[in-house]
Scaffold this active site. Structure first.
Site, PDB file in Angstrom:
ATOM      1  N   ASP A   1     -13.607  -6.566   7.189  1.00  0.00           N
ATOM      2  CA  ASP A   1     -13.510  -5.133   6.653  1.00  0.00           C
ATOM      3  C   ASP A   1     -12.339  -5.119   6.057  1.00  0.00           C
ATOM      4  O   ASP A   1     -11.476  -4.275   6.032  1.00  0.00           O
ATOM      5  CB  ASP A   1     -13.150  -4.322   8.055  1.00  0.00           C
ATOM      6  CG  ASP A   1     -13.367  -2.692   7.526  1.00  0.00           C
ATOM      7  OD1 ASP A   1     -13.730  -2.485   6.671  1.00  0.00           O
ATOM      8  OD2 ASP A   1     -12.697  -1.933   8.698  1.00  0.00           O
TER       9      ASP A   1
ATOM     10  N   GLU B   1      -4.483  -8.584   9.668  1.00  0.00           N
ATOM     11  CA  GLU B   1      -4.134  -7.459   8.909  1.00  0.00           C
ATOM     12  C   GLU B   1      -2.819  -8.166   7.760  1.00  0.00           C
ATOM     13  O   GLU B   1      -1.739  -8.154   8.109  1.00  0.00           O
ATOM     14  CB  GLU B   1      -3.626  -6.280   9.375  1.00  0.00           C
ATOM     15  CG  GLU B   1      -3.153  -5.281   8.598  1.00  0.00           C
ATOM     16  CD  GLU B   1      -4.150  -4.839   7.619  1.00  0.00           C
ATOM     17  OE1 GLU B   1      -3.713  -4.651   6.329  1.00  0.00           O
ATOM     18  OE2 GLU B   1      -5.270  -4.314   8.019  1.00  0.00           O
TER      19      GLU B   1
ATOM     20  N   GLY C   1      -6.775 -12.706   5.250  1.00  0.00           N
ATOM     21  CA  GLY C   1      -7.900 -13.185   5.982  1.00  0.00           C
ATOM     22  C   GLY C   1      -8.346 -14.341   5.857  1.00  0.00           C
ATOM     23  O   GLY C   1      -8.657 -15.364   6.751  1.00  0.00           O
TER      24      GLY C   1
ATOM     25  N   ASN D   1       0.855  -1.127  -0.047  1.00  0.00           N
ATOM     26  CA  ASN D   1      -0.024   0.132   0.102  1.00  0.00           C
ATOM     27  C   ASN D   1       0.829   1.279   0.027  1.00  0.00           C
ATOM     28  O   ASN D   1       1.945   1.437   0.393  1.00  0.00           O
ATOM     29  CB  ASN D   1      -0.917   0.094   1.181  1.00  0.00           C
ATOM     30  CG  ASN D   1      -1.820  -0.946   1.356  1.00  0.00           C
ATOM     31  OD1 ASN D   1      -3.035  -0.974   0.727  1.00  0.00           O
ATOM     32  ND2 ASN D   1      -1.768  -1.706   2.216  1.00  0.00           N
TER      33      ASN D   1
END
Length: 535
Positions: A376, A333, A359, A246
């Site tokens: 999420d 995460e 996940g 990211n």
């Protein structure tokens, strides 16, 4: 001919570093575009497609140019230009992207993401990679001395290019981008190309004016670009950097600390300074523990376990701990850098367990069952398909305790038939018999609650009565009143077929049309000056 060309090794090194630079620029392109257009499969397809176009045209032109005028000066001049262009990308690229986005937002009614990303790739990356595409056919001309060993020479050039491409794939991803960022990665590989060409032009007599100008432009591009950041319109960022996965940005205001992993699309995590609650979807998702009987379990001293897939900086887990003392929170995460930022800027306790894992892979690896599982992991168009299929939600169901609840944050609320939220809700309904949704006030998020317990709303009502905190109780009552039972359809996604990017893009088009409708009217009546005056 310059003396350096008598050394075949130099020619093979030219091929090697050209291949390396092409792949490095391709990977850098994905990181440059991701904060504005996401890192979805759609964007990757556009990047790969446009680069292949550039390379094909470069191959054609390079071969014809070498046959017409076999002067190596022309090839190394093209490499000089490519090096300077690539060095200027970190500084100029973001302005080009925003300019294209602003222009197309008024003229494109559908597939906005595709057109914007494609136009950005064409303007920023096609020309330098077209120039690098001329390297292989030109070098074949200069390297080959007779027809007897032409196949061996072509094979050696191809091998050099391929090995360079392999290294150019791994080094940016695992070394330079995480360590020094996208901007310096562009500068590193541009510098390699520049040095390669300078060795040629300074190896013998001849004109060197172009080489000197290239050095000046490279230094200028480096000076402007190496400290440049994506969100150049923001001041006072606490942190801006990149991880393997990211672009990351931490911004602090008087009210909160915010993590964004995408400059132009929303907030990934938030730490409010003056309240336990955020006013965002995390508050709405607080209903899930009470649907699973958290208040009653607390009263009886029974353990209550909560798992967050897509932990971020722990906003949801922290709220649950604050409102439900004794709840045991675990997080997953995939980006370990986000977890590190959570510990540093978002007051995440060191003893709160967070697994650095995908996940779904995590659920496959553990046997533990939970009262609540929060999913999420969806952000704008970037929805991991492996966490949106019926197989995934079946896995989540298997990890819930009796009466357990899954809550899913669906962050783009579409209204048209066949949008991503309908597909997600239909898929979840194929696994869970009880599915309810609630729209989050003042933003585009929609929360989905799913369980195998037909009494989940009755459990929520009974638990609300046990809450002594008036603010929390009032908030959850509003959520309860907004719950709507979902009537499932047949739009079920599987591991084999889950077109999440295309479905999400439809919702983005819808959101953009709604947001810019007023500005389009102003533009139609008063032109660009009217739009600028209304900002």
């Amino acid at each position: 001919m310059r003396p350096i060309l008598k050394n075949k090794l130099y020619l093979y090194l030219t091929e090697f570093f050209a291949g390396m630079s092409v792949m490095a620029v391709e990977l850098g392109a994905s990181r440059l575009l991701a904060p504005y257009f996401s890192s979805s499969q759609i964007v990757w397809t556009i990047i790969i497609g446009t680069i292949m176009i550039a390379m094909a045209l470069g191959n054609l032109y390079g071969g014809r140019a070498a046959d017409k005028d076999p002067n190596p000066d022309r090839l190394y001049r093209r490499i000089l230009i490519a090096a300077v262009w690539i060095a200027l990308i970190p500084f100029a690229g973001k302005y080009v992207i925003l300019g294209i986005s602003a222009l197309l937002i008024f003229s494109v009614n559908s597939n906005y993401l595709i057109w914007s990303a494609f136009a950005a790739c064409m303007l920023i990356f096609v020309y330098p990679l077209f120039l690098l595409g001329t390297v292989t056919p030109s070098l074949a001309k200069y390297t080959m001395e007779n027809l007897e060993d032409n196949a061996r020479i072509i094979g050696t050039l191809g091998a050099a290019n391929t090995v360079g491409s392999i290294i150019g794939t791994f080094v940016p991803t695992f070394v330079t981008i995480p360590a020094v960022g996208t901007a310096i990665t562009f500068l590193i590989f541009a510098g390699i190309l520049l040095l390669l060409a300078l060795l040629y032009f300074f190896s013998g007599r001849g004109r060197r004016g172009g080489a000197i100008v290239s050095i000046v432009l490279f230094v200028l591009g480096g000076a402007l670009g190496w400290r440049s950041h994506f969100a150049f319109w923001k001041d006072g960022l606490r942190y801006e950097g990149e991880s393997v996965y990211n672009y990351l940005q931490v911004e602090e205001t008087d009210e909160s600390v915010v993590l964004s992993t995408n400059v132009l699309f929303g907030v990934q995590s938030i730490l409010p300074k003056r309240s336990r609650f955020t006013g965002m979807y995390y508050d709405c998702a607080m209903a899930a523990p009470y649907m699973a009987g958290a208040a009653k379990k607390q009263e009886r001293g029974v353990d209550f376990d909560l798992l967050v897939l897509g932990m971020g900086t722990g906003t949801y887990g922290s709220q649950c701990v604050a409102c439900l003392p004794g709840v045991r929170v675990e997080g997953v995460e995939i980006d370990g850098k986000i977890t590190a930022l959570a510990r540093e800027y978002f007051a995440m306790p060191e003893d709160l367990p967070v697994a650095t894992y995908d996940g779904r892979a995590y659920l496959n690896a553990v046997d533990k069952r939970y009262d609540v599982i929060m999913v999420d992991a969806y952000q704008d168009i970037t929805i991991p398909f492996q966490m949106a299929s019926v197989e995934f939600f079946t896995l989540v169901r298997a990890h819930l305790k009796d009466g357990g609840v899954m809550v899913v944050n669906m962050n783009m609320r579409g209204t048209r038939e066949g949008n991503i939220n309908q597909y997600l809700a239909d898929t979840i309904s194929a696994v869970f018999p009880e599915v309810y949704t609630a729209d989050v006030a003042h933003n585009t998020n929609r929360e989905l609650f799913a369980s195998c317990n037909p009494e989940m709303l009755a459990v929520l009502a009974r638990n609300l009565e046990k809450i002594g905190d008036g603010e929390l109780r009032g908030m959850l009552l509003r959520v309860s009143e907004g719950l709507t039972r979902y009537e499932p359809g047949s739009c079920v996604m599987t591991d084999d077929r889950a077109p999440v990017e295309l479905l999400s893009m439809r919702v983005i088009d819808e959101l953009i049309r709604d947001e810019v409708a007023w500005y389009r009217e102003v533009y139609a009546q008063y032109g660009l000056r009217g739009v600028l005056g209304s900002l």
